[in-house]
Design a protein around this motif. Sequence first.
Motif, mmCIF file in Angstrom:
data_model
loop_
_atom_site.group_PDB
_atom_site.id
_atom_site.type_symbol
_atom_site.label_atom_id
_atom_site.label_comp_id
_atom_site.label_asym_id
_atom_site.label_seq_id
_atom_site.Cartn_x
_atom_site.Cartn_y
_atom_site.Cartn_z
ATOM 1 N N ALA A 36 0.834 -1.210 0.000
ATOM 2 C CA ALA A 36 0.000 0.000 0.000
ATOM 3 C C ALA A 36 0.865 1.255 0.000
ATOM 4 O O ALA A 36 0.525 2.262 -0.652
ATOM 5 C CB ALA A 36 -0.916 -0.011 1.222
ATOM 6 N N ASN A 37 2.002 1.206 0.698
ATOM 7 C CA ASN A 37 2.919 2.342 0.676
ATOM 8 C C ASN A 37 3.476 2.576 -0.726
ATOM 9 O O ASN A 37 3.650 3.723 -1.161
ATOM 10 C CB ASN A 37 4.053 2.095 1.661
ATOM 11 N N ALA A 38 3.742 1.488 -1.456
ATOM 12 C CA ALA A 38 4.223 1.622 -2.832
ATOM 13 C C ALA A 38 3.148 2.245 -3.730
ATOM 14 O O ALA A 38 3.448 3.080 -4.592
ATOM 15 C CB ALA A 38 4.632 0.257 -3.367
ATOM 16 N N VAL A 39 1.899 1.851 -3.524
ATOM 17 C CA VAL A 39 0.801 2.438 -4.298
ATOM 18 C C VAL A 39 0.673 3.926 -3.992
ATOM 19 O O VAL A 39 0.446 4.762 -4.893
ATOM 20 C CB VAL A 39 -0.512 1.697 -3.998
ATOM 21 N N LEU A 40 0.839 4.292 -2.724
ATOM 22 C CA LEU A 40 0.758 5.700 -2.344
ATOM 23 C C LEU A 40 1.872 6.517 -3.000
ATOM 24 O O LEU A 40 1.640 7.631 -3.490
ATOM 25 C CB LEU A 40 0.844 5.835 -0.818
ATOM 26 N N LEU A 41 3.080 5.969 -3.034
ATOM 27 C CA LEU A 41 4.186 6.667 -3.691
ATOM 28 C C LEU A 41 3.903 6.845 -5.179
ATOM 29 O O LEU A 41 4.216 7.894 -5.760
ATOM 30 C CB LEU A 41 5.487 5.894 -3.481
ATOM 31 N N GLY A 42 3.335 5.819 -5.808
ATOM 32 C CA GLY A 42 3.024 5.947 -7.218
ATOM 33 C C GLY A 42 1.940 6.975 -7.480
ATOM 34 O O GLY A 42 1.996 7.710 -8.480
ATOM 35 N N THR A 45 2.970 10.685 -7.839
ATOM 36 C CA THR A 45 3.641 11.148 -9.053
ATOM 37 C C THR A 45 2.677 11.834 -10.022
ATOM 38 O O THR A 45 3.132 12.423 -11.013
ATOM 39 C CB THR A 45 4.325 9.973 -9.768
ATOM 40 N N TYR A 46 1.378 11.742 -9.770
ATOM 41 C CA TYR A 46 0.376 12.379 -10.630
ATOM 42 C C TYR A 46 -0.047 13.702 -9.983
ATOM 43 O O TYR A 46 -0.554 13.722 -8.847
ATOM 44 C CB TYR A 46 -0.838 11.473 -10.813
ATOM 45 N N SER A 47 0.194 14.774 -10.700
ATOM 46 C CA SER A 47 -0.095 16.100 -10.142
ATOM 47 C C SER A 47 -1.578 16.297 -9.856
ATOM 48 O O SER A 47 -1.967 16.951 -8.876
ATOM 49 C CB SER A 47 0.393 17.189 -11.110
ATOM 50 N N GLY A 48 -2.448 15.734 -10.686
ATOM 51 C CA GLY A 48 -3.874 15.864 -10.464
ATOM 52 C C GLY A 48 -4.314 15.196 -9.174
ATOM 53 O O GLY A 48 -5.134 15.736 -8.411
ATOM 54 N N VAL A 49 -3.776 14.016 -8.899
ATOM 55 C CA VAL A 49 -4.116 13.300 -7.669
ATOM 56 C C VAL A 49 -3.614 14.065 -6.454
ATOM 57 O O VAL A 49 -4.312 14.190 -5.437
ATOM 58 C CB VAL A 49 -3.531 11.875 -7.707
ATOM 59 N N VAL A 50 -2.393 14.615 -6.553
ATOM 60 C CA VAL A 50 -1.836 15.366 -5.435
ATOM 61 C C VAL A 50 -2.653 16.620 -5.162
ATOM 62 O O VAL A 50 -2.928 16.977 -4.007
ATOM 63 C CB VAL A 50 -0.363 15.725 -5.715
ATOM 64 N N ALA A 51 -3.073 17.314 -6.203
ATOM 65 C CA ALA A 51 -3.854 18.544 -6.018
ATOM 66 C C ALA A 51 -5.210 18.268 -5.393
ATOM 67 O O ALA A 51 -5.718 19.060 -4.590
ATOM 68 C CB ALA A 51 -4.024 19.255 -7.360
ATOM 69 N N ALA A 52 -5.814 17.135 -5.739
ATOM 70 C CA ALA A 52 -7.153 16.844 -5.239
ATOM 71 C C ALA A 52 -7.147 16.142 -3.887
ATOM 72 O O ALA A 52 -8.067 16.319 -3.084
ATOM 73 C CB ALA A 52 -7.909 15.990 -6.257
ATOM 74 N N TRP A 53 -6.118 15.350 -3.612
ATOM 75 C CA TRP A 53 -6.107 14.522 -2.405
ATOM 76 C C TRP A 53 -4.893 14.792 -1.526
ATOM 77 O O TRP A 53 -4.462 13.893 -0.789
ATOM 78 C CB TRP A 53 -6.121 13.044 -2.796
ATOM 79 N N LEU A 54 -4.338 15.970 -1.544
ATOM 80 C CA LEU A 54 -3.124 16.245 -0.775
ATOM 81 C C LEU A 54 -3.320 16.010 0.727
ATOM 82 O O LEU A 54 -2.478 15.344 1.364
ATOM 83 C CB LEU A 54 -2.646 17.677 -1.032
ATOM 84 N N PRO A 55 -4.379 16.516 1.375
ATOM 85 C CA PRO A 55 -4.537 16.249 2.820
ATOM 86 C C PRO A 55 -4.658 14.759 3.131
ATOM 87 O O PRO A 55 -4.086 14.267 4.111
ATOM 88 C CB PRO A 55 -5.816 17.008 3.189
ATOM 89 N N VAL A 56 -5.392 14.036 2.281
ATOM 90 C CA VAL A 56 -5.559 12.595 2.507
ATOM 91 C C VAL A 56 -4.231 11.868 2.354
ATOM 92 O O VAL A 56 -3.898 10.951 3.123
ATOM 93 C CB VAL A 56 -6.619 12.030 1.539
ATOM 94 N N LEU A 57 -3.445 12.248 1.370
ATOM 95 C CA LEU A 57 -2.139 11.618 1.159
ATOM 96 C C LEU A 57 -1.204 11.869 2.330
ATOM 97 O O LEU A 57 -0.459 10.970 2.740
ATOM 98 C CB LEU A 57 -1.522 12.141 -0.144
#
Length: 308
Positions: A36-42, A45-57
Motif C-alpha cells: 500500500a505504501n508503494a501504491v501511495l508513492l506511485g 507522481t500524478y499532479s492531479g491526484v496530489v492537487a485533489a487529495w493532498l490532505p488525505v495523502l
Amino acid sequence: MADARTTRLTTRLAARASRAVDSPHFTRAVFVLIAANAVLLGAETYSGVVAAWLPVLKIAEYLFLAAFTAEILLRLAAHADRPAAFFRDPWNLFDLAVVTGAFLPFFRENTTVLRLLRLARVLRAARFLPQLRVVIVAVGKSLPGTLSFLLVGGLLLYVYAMVGWTFFADDDPEHFGSLGRAALTLFLLITLDGLGDAVRTGLEISRWTIVYFASFVLFGSFLLVNLLIGVVIGSLDEARREAEADGEPPRPPSVPAVVPVVPVEPLPLPLLRARIAAARTALDEAERALTQAAPAGATGPPGERVAG
C-alpha cells in the motif's frame, strides 16, 4: 529480587512479542502495508491526484509511518531478552535505519531524501519474499567477483580504445577522435548496439578492421558477459544453499551409542534357595555318574589313572 523480577518480565515480553512477530498474520499485514505504501508513492507522481487529495495523502503517510514504527518496536520487543541478536541481523538494521530516518530533522526537511527513504520501504518487501531475498543476497555475494570483472573489462576497453584511436582517429573522429570517444563507442558495442554501422564504417577505411571489431565483440560481448553471468549464477547457488541451511532445524549433537541395560528384578528368597538346591543335586548326580564310569584300577579322582 528486583533483578530476577525484571528478568522474568523481560523474558515474558520477548516471548509474547516473538509469537506475534513470527505469526503468519503479522507477516501478511506488514507486506500489505509495504504494498500500500508503494501504491501511495506511485499516486503522488500524478499532479492531479496530489492537487485533489493532498490532505488525505499526508494523513496516509503519517499512518504508514506510525504502522512501520509500531512494527519495528514490536521487533525490538521480541529481542528484549537478547538485544544483541537484533543488531546482528542486517535486515533489522536496514528496517531500523529506514524507519528512524523519517524522524530525523535533516531528512524530514529534505524532500528528495525523504522520498528516497519512503521508497526504501518498498525494498523491505524482500524480507518477506524468500526468493527475492536470495537474489539480493546473491547480488551482494557477487560484488567481489564483479569488481574483478570490471577491472578486466576496463583493461580490455582501454587497450582496444587506444588501438581504435591510433588507427581510426583521422578517418572517423566522431567515434574514435579521442580516448573517451573510442571508449564510449566500444562500450556501446559490447551491447551489440550499432555494431553493423560500426563494421560498415570500418570496412570503408580498411578490410582489416573486421579483425578489430570481431575480436573485440568476441572478448567483450561474449567472453566477459558470460563470465559475469557465471559469477552471478555461482553467487546465486551459494546464497540458495545458505538459505536452505538456515531453514533446516538444528541437529542434535551426536551421542555415542550405548547398549541399553535391562534391569533384572531380584528373585524371591525361597525360589532362589530352591534353585540353588536343585543345582547342587544336579552336580552331585553328575559326580556319581562320573565315578561309576571311571575305569577299573583308578583310585584317584575321576579322570586320573593310577599306574599299577
